[in-house]
Design a protein around this motif. Sequence first.
Motif, short mmCIF file in Angstrom:
data_model
loop_
_atom_site.label_atom_id
_atom_site.label_comp_id
_atom_site.label_asym_id
_atom_site.label_seq_id
_atom_site.Cartn_x
_atom_site.Cartn_y
_atom_site.Cartn_z
N VAL A 85 30.54 -8.90 -11.23
CA VAL A 85 31.41 -7.79 -11.63
C VAL A 85 32.46 -8.33 -12.60
O VAL A 85 33.17 -9.30 -12.29
CB VAL A 85 32.10 -7.16 -10.41
N ILE A 86 32.53 -7.71 -13.77
CA ILE A 86 33.41 -8.18 -14.85
C ILE A 86 34.34 -7.06 -15.28
O ILE A 86 33.93 -5.90 -15.41
CB ILE A 86 32.58 -8.67 -16.05
N ALA A 87 35.61 -7.40 -15.52
CA ALA A 87 36.59 -6.42 -15.98
C ALA A 87 36.31 -6.02 -17.42
O ALA A 87 36.12 -6.89 -18.29
CB ALA A 87 38.00 -6.99 -15.85
N MET A 88 36.29 -4.73 -17.69
CA MET A 88 36.16 -4.22 -19.05
C MET A 88 37.53 -3.96 -19.68
O MET A 88 37.69 -4.03 -20.89
CB MET A 88 35.35 -2.93 -19.05
N ASP A 89 38.49 -3.60 -18.86
CA ASP A 89 39.86 -3.33 -19.29
C ASP A 89 40.79 -4.21 -18.46
O ASP A 89 40.35 -5.00 -17.62
CB ASP A 89 40.24 -1.86 -19.03
N ARG A 90 42.08 -4.04 -18.66
CA ARG A 90 43.03 -4.62 -17.72
C ARG A 90 42.89 -3.87 -16.40
O ARG A 90 42.98 -2.65 -16.37
CB ARG A 90 44.46 -4.52 -18.25
N CYS A 91 42.65 -4.59 -15.33
CA CYS A 91 42.38 -3.97 -14.03
C CYS A 91 43.42 -4.41 -13.00
O CYS A 91 43.89 -5.55 -13.03
CB CYS A 91 40.99 -4.37 -13.52
N VAL A 92 43.74 -3.49 -12.11
CA VAL A 92 44.56 -3.79 -10.95
C VAL A 92 43.74 -3.48 -9.71
O VAL A 92 43.13 -2.41 -9.61
CB VAL A 92 45.86 -2.96 -10.93
N ALA A 93 43.69 -4.43 -8.78
CA ALA A 93 42.89 -4.24 -7.58
C ALA A 93 43.66 -4.75 -6.37
O ALA A 93 44.63 -5.50 -6.48
CB ALA A 93 41.56 -4.99 -7.70
N ARG A 94 43.22 -4.32 -5.20
CA ARG A 94 43.71 -4.86 -3.93
C ARG A 94 42.58 -5.70 -3.33
O ARG A 94 41.43 -5.28 -3.30
CB ARG A 94 44.08 -3.73 -2.97
N VAL A 95 42.94 -6.88 -2.86
CA VAL A 95 41.98 -7.81 -2.28
C VAL A 95 42.16 -7.81 -0.77
O VAL A 95 43.27 -8.03 -0.27
CB VAL A 95 42.19 -9.24 -2.83
N VAL A 96 41.06 -7.56 -0.05
CA VAL A 96 41.09 -7.55 1.41
C VAL A 96 40.08 -8.57 1.92
O VAL A 96 38.90 -8.51 1.56
CB VAL A 96 40.76 -6.15 1.98
N ALA A 97 40.54 -9.51 2.75
CA ALA A 97 39.66 -10.53 3.30
C ALA A 97 38.54 -9.88 4.11
O ALA A 97 38.72 -8.81 4.71
CB ALA A 97 40.44 -11.50 4.17
N ALA A 98 37.38 -10.54 4.14
CA ALA A 98 36.19 -9.96 4.79
C ALA A 98 36.44 -9.60 6.25
O ALA A 98 36.07 -8.50 6.70
CB ALA A 98 35.03 -10.93 4.67
#
Length: 212
Positions: A85-98
């Motif tokens: 999975v690659i960013a196409m724009d500036r992205c903001v995400a939340r990361v949650v541990a498995a």
Amino acid sequence: MVPVDVPVRTWESLVAAGAERRFRPGDVLLRQGDPPSHVLLLLSGRIKALLTLPDGEVLLLAVRGPGELLGEIAVLGGDGRSATVIAMDRCVARVVAADRFRALVRATDAETDLLRRALRRLREGEEWRAETAALPAGPRVVRALLRLAVPSGEVGLGQSEIGQAVGLSRGVVAVELGRLRDLGAVSTERGRTVITDLPLLQSLAASGRGSV
């Protein structure tokens, strides 16, 4: 933004539990084959999902936008990442541990909903690949544009990437885009295609011709 196929309670719990991370265009969010250590909740920006086949061929599987849950299938299944999975724009995400993700899914009784979502996405991918394999170049490109465009009508992909989505060479895609541009259905710039006449493109897709 809450996805239509993820329960609101689950999405909100995951957003609250996640740590914010920002990505620049071209950054890799998830890498094919890596262990499923976390999931991502995409809050802004767009991403593209790529599958590398054993022979080295790269397929564009999807373009996704805000409100997307990324990497959950691998986490729930315990397998390695199935795509990059690659960013196409500036992205903001939340990361949650498995582990945290699995616990929240159980707590919100969302296992069945997420399983149905995963199966629906798999069917969509299979239908798209079967459809494109049976069509000539023109209809392949038309239907790819309709699938990959964001609501504004922009397809933020170059000719090579569109070709990756439908199994065509860059040169063939360039020819088909030129025909659609002459019809007034799209406009093109370097690395960017915009749908300018959506009804026309939809009618071409429905007719199965793709060009005239």
